[in-house]
Write a protein that holds these residues in place. Structure first.
Motif, PDB file in Angstrom:
ATOM      1  N   ARG A 167       0.916  -1.193   0.081  1.00 28.76           N
ATOM      2  CA  ARG A 167      -0.047   0.085   0.101  1.00 28.76           C
ATOM      3  C   ARG A 167       0.810   1.197  -0.214  1.00 28.76           C
ATOM      4  N   GLN A 168       1.977   1.253   0.792  1.00 25.09           N
ATOM      5  CA  GLN A 168       2.817   2.330   0.781  1.00 25.09           C
ATOM      6  C   GLN A 168       3.605   2.502  -0.465  1.00 25.09           C
ATOM      7  N   ASP A 169       4.070   1.642  -1.289  1.00 24.51           N
ATOM      8  CA  ASP A 169       4.612   1.574  -2.365  1.00 24.51           C
ATOM      9  C   ASP A 169       3.624   2.010  -3.373  1.00 24.51           C
ATOM     10  N   GLU A 170       2.475   1.771  -3.464  1.00 21.52           N
ATOM     11  CA  GLU A 170       1.354   2.059  -4.327  1.00 21.52           C
ATOM     12  C   GLU A 170       1.159   3.682  -4.111  1.00 21.52           C
ATOM     13  N   HIS A 171       1.073   4.026  -2.851  1.00 22.24           N
ATOM     14  CA  HIS A 171       0.857   5.654  -2.561  1.00 22.24           C
ATOM     15  C   HIS A 171       2.110   6.294  -2.913  1.00 22.24           C
ATOM     16  N   ASP A 172       3.233   5.894  -2.758  1.00 25.08           N
ATOM     17  CA  ASP A 172       4.637   6.545  -3.255  1.00 25.08           C
ATOM     18  C   ASP A 172       4.444   6.640  -4.798  1.00 25.08           C
ATOM     19  N   ALA A 173       4.146   5.559  -5.580  1.00 24.05           N
ATOM     20  CA  ALA A 173       4.133   5.468  -6.829  1.00 24.05           C
ATOM     21  C   ALA A 173       3.014   6.377  -7.461  1.00 24.05           C
ATOM     22  N   ASN A 174       1.764   6.563  -6.864  1.00 19.65           N
ATOM     23  CA  ASN A 174       0.867   7.467  -7.091  1.00 19.65           C
ATOM     24  C   ASN A 174       1.304   8.827  -7.122  1.00 19.65           C
ATOM     25  N   LEU A 175       2.023   9.278  -5.880  1.00 20.32           N
ATOM     26  CA  LEU A 175       2.694  10.496  -5.542  1.00 20.32           C
ATOM     27  C   LEU A 175       3.529  10.754  -6.759  1.00 20.32           C
ATOM     28  N   ARG A 176       4.601   9.980  -6.927  1.00 23.72           N
ATOM     29  CA  ARG A 176       5.659  10.469  -7.923  1.00 23.72           C
ATOM     30  C   ARG A 176       4.806  10.587  -9.396  1.00 23.72           C
ATOM     31  N   LYS A 177       3.788   9.887  -9.635  1.00 21.94           N
ATOM     32  CA  LYS A 177       3.189  10.089 -10.769  1.00 21.94           C
ATOM     33  C   LYS A 177       2.570  11.375 -10.885  1.00 21.94           C
ATOM     34  N   ARG A 178       1.985  11.753  -9.796  1.00 22.07           N
ATOM     35  CA  ARG A 178       1.270  13.293  -9.625  1.00 22.07           C
ATOM     36  C   ARG A 178       2.346  14.278  -9.822  1.00 22.07           C
ATOM     37  N   GLU A 179       3.464  14.013  -9.226  1.00 23.93           N
ATOM     38  CA  GLU A 179       4.630  14.683  -9.343  1.00 23.93           C
ATOM     39  C   GLU A 179       5.085  15.004 -10.652  1.00 23.93           C
ATOM     40  N   ARG A 180       5.073  13.954 -11.406  1.00 22.26           N
ATOM     41  CA  ARG A 180       5.648  13.958 -12.640  1.00 22.26           C
ATOM     42  C   ARG A 180       4.749  14.717 -13.683  1.00 22.26           C
ATOM     43  N   GLU A 181       3.399  14.422 -13.565  1.00 24.39           N
ATOM     44  CA  GLU A 181       2.515  15.155 -14.345  1.00 24.39           C
ATOM     45  C   GLU A 181       2.520  16.543 -14.174  1.00 24.39           C
ATOM     46  N   GLN A 182       2.831  16.883 -12.995  1.00 22.64           N
ATOM     47  CA  GLN A 182       2.940  18.402 -12.663  1.00 22.64           C
ATOM     48  C   GLN A 182       4.105  18.840 -13.208  1.00 22.64           C
ATOM     49  N   GLU A 183       5.217  18.021 -13.135  1.00 24.21           N
ATOM     50  CA  GLU A 183       6.458  18.638 -13.942  1.00 24.21           C
ATOM     51  C   GLU A 183       6.343  18.793 -15.276  1.00 24.21           C
ATOM     52  N   LEU A 184       5.588  17.806 -16.063  1.00 23.44           N
ATOM     53  CA  LEU A 184       5.391  17.986 -17.428  1.00 23.44           C
ATOM     54  C   LEU A 184       4.729  19.210 -17.819  1.00 23.44           C
TER      55      LEU A 184
END
Length: 241
Positions: A167-184
């Protein structure tokens, strides 16, 4: 007399377990089936369970047990079941990798010790409740039942820990995904701004040329207009009486 029977039964049971352990070590099929049986995903989270060795085993004992198992289930020695043997072999290798690392081994020992402490605390509360209900004992007072229940409790602790990690890995992955989308998105805004600035700069000469042409044309029109408007009517003379 009952005490003597209990001791005899426990001795018999211990002997049965020793025979089972001996046979399981000697039989390749049994080991492969044990490691890959239904529910093994959570059972194999405990590396001591995979290698069938106690948490207090020494480093040399762990190495010897790993060597025995790896030889038994090696794919090259199980031609008739090579794919499953390969899968079991990888699981055993992973378990050994965890236990040969001193820090990781201490972590897994701590999980097992904490599980036992928590389980014993729960049993203590269960005994208090049983006493209030005027019951003299609980099922876990039986040594075999106690070990079986503790084993299940420990398996659940490992499973809960793994689910929490996922669950923590999934949360971290989603967080990284959102951060990457914001960066893009930010990069796209910066890109469009740079392209706009570049186009504006590229059109500077055209704008200057257009402005200068307009200025010249405007100046000529103004001069011509001034020249045409230079005609002056004659002065009015008053009539003499």
């Amino acid at each position: 007399m009952d005490s003597a029977k209990d001791e005899a039964f426990l001795e018999f049971y211990s002997e049965v377990k020793r025979i089972e352990q001996r046979d399981s070590v000697l039989t390749s099929d049994q080991q492969i089936n044990r490691i890959l049986k239904p529910g093994s995903t959570y059972l194999n989270l405990n590396p001591f369970e995979v290698l069938q060795i106690e948490p207090f085993a020494t480093e040399d004992e762990i190495k010897k047990q790993f060597k025995k198992l790896s030889i038994l289930i090696h794919p090259d020695k199980n031609y008739d079941d090579k794919e499953r043997a390969q899968e079991a072999f990888e699981i055993v290798n992973e378990a050994f990798s965890k236990l040969k690392d001193a820090d990781k081994r201490r972590l897994y020992v701590a999980i097992i010790d904490d599980s036992k402490s928590q389980f014993d605390n729960e049993l203590q509360q269960k005994r208090k409740l049983a006493k209030k209900q005027e019951e003299t004992s609980i099922p876990e007072d039986d040594e075999i039942t106690y070990r079986d229940s503790l084993w299940k409790f420990t398996v659940k602790r490992f499973a809960d820990r793994e689910l929490k990690r996922k669950r923590q890995d999934e949360h971290d992955a989603n967080l990284r995904k959102r951060e990457r989308e914001q960066e893009l998105e930010y990069e796209e805004v910066v890109k469009l701004r740079k392209e706009g600035d570049k186009e504006w700069e590229a059109g500077r000469e055209t704008r200057m040329s257009t402005w200068q042409s307009w200025k010249k044309t405007s100046h000529k029109k103004t001069k011509k207009s001034t020249s045409v408007g230079s005609f002056r009517p004659p002065k009015h003379k008053a009539e003499k009486k």
